[in-house]
Design an enzyme around this catalytic site. Structure first.
Site, short mmCIF file in Angstrom:
data_model
loop_
_atom_site.label_atom_id
_atom_site.label_comp_id
_atom_site.label_asym_id
_atom_site.label_seq_id
_atom_site.Cartn_x
_atom_site.Cartn_y
_atom_site.Cartn_z
N CYS A 43 0.84 -1.19 0.00
CA CYS A 43 0.00 0.00 0.00
C CYS A 43 0.88 1.25 0.00
O CYS A 43 1.98 1.25 0.54
CB CYS A 43 -0.90 0.00 1.23
SG CYS A 43 -2.07 1.39 1.25
N ASP A 45 0.36 3.83 1.66
CA ASP A 45 0.27 4.45 2.99
C ASP A 45 1.67 4.80 3.52
O ASP A 45 2.56 3.94 3.52
CB ASP A 45 -0.44 3.47 3.94
CG ASP A 45 -0.84 4.12 5.26
OD1 ASP A 45 0.05 4.68 5.94
OD2 ASP A 45 -2.03 4.06 5.61
N ARG A 47 2.74 5.03 6.35
CA ARG A 47 3.14 4.29 7.55
C ARG A 47 3.62 2.87 7.25
O ARG A 47 3.94 2.13 8.17
CB ARG A 47 1.95 4.23 8.53
CG ARG A 47 1.48 5.60 8.98
CD ARG A 47 0.11 5.52 9.64
NE ARG A 47 -0.91 5.10 8.67
CZ ARG A 47 -2.19 4.90 8.99
NH1 ARG A 47 -2.61 5.09 10.24
NH2 ARG A 47 -3.06 4.53 8.05
N HIS A 99 -2.07 -4.03 4.97
CA HIS A 99 -1.89 -3.63 6.38
C HIS A 99 -3.25 -3.42 7.02
O HIS A 99 -4.20 -3.00 6.37
CB HIS A 99 -1.02 -2.38 6.50
CG HIS A 99 -1.64 -1.14 5.93
ND1 HIS A 99 -2.24 -0.18 6.72
CD2 HIS A 99 -1.78 -0.70 4.66
CE1 HIS A 99 -2.70 0.80 5.94
NE2 HIS A 99 -2.44 0.50 4.69
N CYS A 102 -6.23 -0.18 6.93
CA CYS A 102 -5.96 0.49 5.64
C CYS A 102 -7.10 1.45 5.28
O CYS A 102 -8.28 1.05 5.23
CB CYS A 102 -5.80 -0.56 4.55
SG CYS A 102 -5.45 0.15 2.92
ZN ZN Z 1 -3.43 1.19 3.04
#
Ligand code: ZN
Length: 202
Positions: A43, A45, A47, A99, A102
């Site tokens: 992803c 993301d 993080r 994750h 999400c």
């Molecule tokens: Zn995500």
């Protein structure tokens, strides 16, 4: 908010210096070739930084990231990454890593129209709608989102395996395993969803 990007240049200079202090020829050696064993599909993301999570250096992990770690059969960006990784770099492992928590997965469960990305997230929403009864039986929203995060990884592993690129690699006997992992934002740990496929009997 800092409008000036000078911090990033300073960070970069220090990072480069630190690596060269430990291994003076690190970048000159790496600039000549890359030979990663792994392709990470994850992803976007912020993080979930691929290299940091598995503590790999530049040159050790080939990476593709998008919102929700989605692999679709018409995404030439993702397919090109997979093809290059298999045919040219000859990676031994493809790891689809989702994750928990999400935002893309959570948004796919909502009816709200977020614009263009709503179409992208439809791929995940389809999984949700196909398993609606199982989701309704879960106790709360968080469990439903996390369950969909897991199911999404499994679906994308299937999609990777179904590409002609992976199918051809297995047919010619190339060693290649496709794995599904999920990462916990709250503890920094990855978990194997145990859906690995190697082309043998699959
Ligand atoms: Zn995500």
């Amino acid at each position: 908010m800092n409008d000036d990007l000078s911090d990033l240049f300073e960070n970069n200079r220090l990072w480069s210096e630190n690596i060269r202090a430990a291994q003076p020829d690190f970048f000159s050696t790496l600039s000549k070739q890359q030979a990663p064993d792994y392709l990470w599909i994850g992803c976007a993301d912020s993080r979930v930084p691929a290299n940091e999570i598995v503590n790999l250096l530049p040159g050790e992990l080939f990476v593709h990231r998008n919102v929700g770690n989605v692999v679709t059969h018409t995404d030439f960006n993702c397919l090109s990454v997979i093809q290059f990784a298999i045919d040219v770099l000859k990676v031994r492992h493809i790891i689809v890593t989702g994750h928990y928590g999400c935002g893309g997965v959570a948004a796919s469960m909502q009816d709200e129209d977020l614009g263009l990305i709503t179409n992208w997230l439809r791929h995940i929403r389809d999984i949700y709608q196909r398993n609606r009864e199982a989701f309704d039986a879960l106790p709360d929203e968080k469990s439903r989102i996390d369950r969909l995060c897991e199911l999404n990884v499994k679906e994308q592993v299937r999609n990777v395996c179904d590409t002609t690129i992976v199918q051809h690699a297995w047919k010619r006997g190339q060693k290649l395993a496709v794995h599904g992992w999920i990462y916990g934002l709250s503890d920094g740990l990855v978990h194997d969803l145990k859906v690995t496929r190697t082309g043998v009997g699959t």
